[in-house]
Design a protein around this motif. Structure first.
Motif, mmCIF file in Angstrom:
data_model
loop_
_atom_site.group_PDB
_atom_site.id
_atom_site.type_symbol
_atom_site.label_atom_id
_atom_site.label_comp_id
_atom_site.label_asym_id
_atom_site.label_seq_id
_atom_site.Cartn_x
_atom_site.Cartn_y
_atom_site.Cartn_z
ATOM 1 N N ARG A 177 13.793 -13.543 -10.532
ATOM 2 C CA ARG A 177 14.592 -13.886 -9.361
ATOM 3 C C ARG A 177 15.514 -15.059 -9.644
ATOM 4 N NH1 ARG A 177 9.596 -13.762 -6.590
ATOM 5 N NH2 ARG A 177 9.801 -15.953 -6.057
ATOM 6 N N PRO A 178 16.787 -14.941 -9.275
ATOM 7 C CA PRO A 178 17.701 -16.079 -9.442
ATOM 8 C C PRO A 178 17.230 -17.271 -8.621
ATOM 9 C CG PRO A 178 18.911 -14.052 -8.991
ATOM 10 C CD PRO A 178 17.471 -13.753 -8.752
ATOM 11 N N SER A 179 17.407 -18.461 -9.160
ATOM 12 C CA SER A 179 16.936 -19.675 -8.477
ATOM 13 C C SER A 179 18.014 -20.226 -7.556
ATOM 14 C CB SER A 179 16.517 -20.730 -9.511
ATOM 15 O OG SER A 179 17.606 -21.020 -10.371
ATOM 16 N N VAL A 180 18.747 -19.340 -6.913
ATOM 17 C CA VAL A 180 19.745 -19.725 -5.911
ATOM 18 C C VAL A 180 19.533 -18.840 -4.684
ATOM 19 C CG1 VAL A 180 21.447 -20.483 -7.623
ATOM 20 C CG2 VAL A 180 21.494 -18.126 -6.796
ATOM 21 N N PRO A 181 19.989 -19.280 -3.501
ATOM 22 C CA PRO A 181 19.858 -18.424 -2.318
ATOM 23 C C PRO A 181 20.735 -17.184 -2.420
ATOM 24 C CG PRO A 181 20.295 -20.718 -1.707
ATOM 25 C CD PRO A 181 20.559 -20.597 -3.181
ATOM 26 N N VAL A 182 20.269 -16.111 -1.786
ATOM 27 C CA VAL A 182 21.005 -14.854 -1.753
ATOM 28 C C VAL A 182 21.337 -14.521 -0.296
ATOM 29 C CG1 VAL A 182 20.986 -12.397 -2.330
ATOM 30 C CG2 VAL A 182 19.795 -14.040 -3.811
ATOM 31 N N LEU A 200 12.654 -4.964 1.407
ATOM 32 C CA LEU A 200 13.026 -5.665 0.175
ATOM 33 C C LEU A 200 11.922 -6.625 -0.268
ATOM 34 C CD1 LEU A 200 16.803 -6.374 0.901
ATOM 35 C CD2 LEU A 200 15.785 -4.480 -0.387
ATOM 36 N N SER A 201 11.259 -7.269 0.687
ATOM 37 C CA SER A 201 10.150 -8.166 0.338
ATOM 38 C C SER A 201 9.039 -7.402 -0.372
ATOM 39 C CB SER A 201 9.600 -8.845 1.591
ATOM 40 O OG SER A 201 10.522 -9.762 2.130
ATOM 41 N N PRO A 206 11.301 -12.069 -2.101
ATOM 42 C CA PRO A 206 11.200 -12.505 -0.703
ATOM 43 C C PRO A 206 12.517 -12.333 0.042
ATOM 44 C CG PRO A 206 10.184 -14.116 -2.159
ATOM 45 C CD PRO A 206 10.887 -13.118 -3.053
ATOM 46 N N ALA A 207 12.444 -11.728 1.216
ATOM 47 C CA ALA A 207 13.627 -11.490 2.036
ATOM 48 C C ALA A 207 13.259 -11.729 3.487
ATOM 49 C CB ALA A 207 14.152 -10.073 1.840
ATOM 50 N N VAL A 208 14.240 -12.183 4.264
ATOM 51 C CA VAL A 208 14.011 -12.480 5.666
ATOM 52 C C VAL A 208 15.278 -12.196 6.454
ATOM 53 C CG1 VAL A 208 14.684 -14.911 5.412
ATOM 54 C CG2 VAL A 208 13.147 -14.245 7.279
ATOM 55 N N GLU A 209 15.137 -11.730 7.686
ATOM 56 C CA GLU A 209 16.291 -11.599 8.560
ATOM 57 C C GLU A 209 16.719 -13.002 8.970
ATOM 58 O OE1 GLU A 209 17.479 -8.588 12.113
ATOM 59 O OE2 GLU A 209 15.785 -9.925 12.541
ATOM 60 N N ALA A 210 17.981 -13.334 8.754
ATOM 61 C CA ALA A 210 18.466 -14.694 8.995
ATOM 62 C C ALA A 210 18.471 -15.027 10.485
ATOM 63 C CB ALA A 210 19.867 -14.848 8.420
ATOM 64 N N THR A 211 18.216 -16.284 10.798
ATOM 65 C CA THR A 211 18.361 -16.808 12.152
ATOM 66 C C THR A 211 19.307 -17.998 12.105
ATOM 67 O OG1 THR A 211 16.431 -18.247 11.891
ATOM 68 C CG2 THR A 211 16.058 -16.071 12.861
ATOM 69 N N GLY A 219 15.951 -18.341 -4.358
ATOM 70 C CA GLY A 219 15.065 -17.228 -4.658
ATOM 71 C C GLY A 219 14.648 -16.426 -3.453
ATOM 72 N N ARG A 220 15.404 -16.515 -2.350
ATOM 73 C CA ARG A 220 15.096 -15.722 -1.152
ATOM 74 C C ARG A 220 16.363 -15.037 -0.672
ATOM 75 N NH1 ARG A 220 12.333 -18.086 4.348
ATOM 76 N NH2 ARG A 220 14.414 -18.956 4.730
ATOM 77 N N ILE A 221 16.214 -13.796 -0.179
ATOM 78 C CA ILE A 221 17.336 -13.039 0.370
ATOM 79 C C ILE A 221 17.386 -13.273 1.878
ATOM 80 C CG2 ILE A 221 18.326 -10.742 0.706
ATOM 81 C CD1 ILE A 221 16.729 -9.849 -1.788
ATOM 82 N N HIS A 222 18.562 -13.636 2.365
ATOM 83 C CA HIS A 222 18.767 -13.881 3.784
ATOM 84 C C HIS A 222 19.641 -12.746 4.315
ATOM 85 C CE1 HIS A 222 17.986 -17.635 1.644
ATOM 86 N NE2 HIS A 222 17.416 -18.073 2.755
#
Length: 342
Positions: A177-182, A200-201, A206-211, A219-222
């Motif tokens: 996983r890239p060490s930057v936000p996605v 995707l998680s 790790p992925a989350v619906e953005a708020t 390293g997380r998908i927003h």
């Protein structure tokens, strides 16, 4: 007498394509289920009678493609195909004859009971239903990025065919996983974006619906929620998500262009944009500004795209660092994210 045409063997590394049937007539549903289930590369995920039932059924069945009986006015065929595209899925239409056929349409035999899974009709239908697999490809051949380029953000845009492409890409990236936000904008109604993040998680990324106000984490998908553009701003020494309910762009909300503009603005061009399969040209203007500021764009190639609209637009505009098959995309993203091609 069964047709002797060989039925294609399943690829053990690919899950069956999940087909949602939109068919009003019970006997037609029965025969299509028999034919599709008779081919090991497909499974019938569910059946509905009209376009009004599609949205909920896609969420429940996790379908990959929607097959609509366009011969029956009760199905609402045109609306059904449009809704399938909004959900990021391929829509395939069965028609009366060839006169009204489009690219993803097929004339349907009058007597489906006489057809067999290995017959000529099902061979043609299978070609339309099959979500394109990524062709095997050698290691990605990428030109060097500008000296010192290392992204602060990765921004991904996709539409029709996107959920399947994203699953493959994320699964391939999970081990490094890239060490930057996605940031991710997939054209999709609000019913499905949380489900996409969960899907995707489960692929190991790790992925989350953005708020609104959510801090971006490396390293997380927003995932942009349906109905809102996903933007980003600086809050002190951190980046946070901004949800924007402004007008649709490119007929979409969320749209890729506003996400790319915001990412470019806060990261001063240190953005890696990935444009995957999708209809239209959303992302083109955002990529133009990004490249002008020193950012890098990767696009999925035509052979592995369900629809080569969005990636084709940036490719034809000469904005791409590389145009790649989906199977080579994860390696390219990982290498660029670590400055491996500076």
């Amino acid at each position: 007498m069964p047709n002797s045409t060989e039925v294609r063997a399943p690829d053990p590394d690919r899950a069956p394509v999940r087909v949602l049937l939109v068919v009003a007539e019970p006997m037609v549903r029965l025969q299509l289920r028999r034919l599709i289930s008779g081919r090991p590369e497909f499974e019938v995920a569910g059946t509905v009678r009209s376009e009004a039932e599609i949205e909920g059924a896609v969420a429940e069945t996790r379908s990959s493609v929607v097959l609509v009986d366009g011969r029956d006015a009760r199905t609402g065929a045109a609306a059904a195909i449009r809704l399938a595209a909004r959900c990021g899925l391929r829509g395939v239409l069965l028609q009366e004859d060839r006169a009204s056929l489009g690219a993803n349409s097929l004339p349907c035999p009058t007597n489906l009971a006489a057809e067999e899974p290995g017959g000529a009709f099902m061979q043609q239908l299978a070609g339309l239903l099959r979500v394109p697999a990524s062709a095997s490809a050698p290691a990605a051949r990428l030109a060097p990025a500008r000296p010192g380029f290392r992204p602060e953000l990765i921004a991904i845009g996709s539409s029709t065919g996107g959920p399947q492409a994203l699953t493959e890409l994320v699964r391939a990236l999970a081990g490094r996983r890239p060490s930057v936000p996605v940031l991710l904008t997939q054209h999709m109604p609000s019913t499905f974006t949380a489900m996409l993040a969960d899907q995707l998680s489960r692929c190991g990324f790790p992925a989350v619906e953005a708020t609104d106000g959510m801090p971006l984490q490396p390293g997380r998908i927003h995932v942009a929620p349906g109905g809102s553009h996903l933007l980003v701003r600086r809050d002190g020494d951190r980046l946070v998500c901004v949800l924007d309910d402004g007008p649709p762009e490119n007929f979409c909300r969320p749209a890729v262009d506003p996400m790319l503009r915001a990412a470019n603005r806060v990261a001063n061009g240190r953005v890696l944009a990935v444009i995957l399969t999708g209809m239209g040209s959303d992302g083109l203007l955002g990529c133009q500004g990004l490249v002008a500021a020193g950012g890098v764009v990767l696009a999925q190639d035509e052979a592995t795209s369900v629809v080569w609209g969005m990636p084709g637009a940036v490719a034809r505009a000469g904005l791409c660092h590389a145009v790649l098959p989906l199977s080579a995309m994860a390696d390219a993203v990982a290498r660029l994210a670590t400055g491996g091609l500076s």
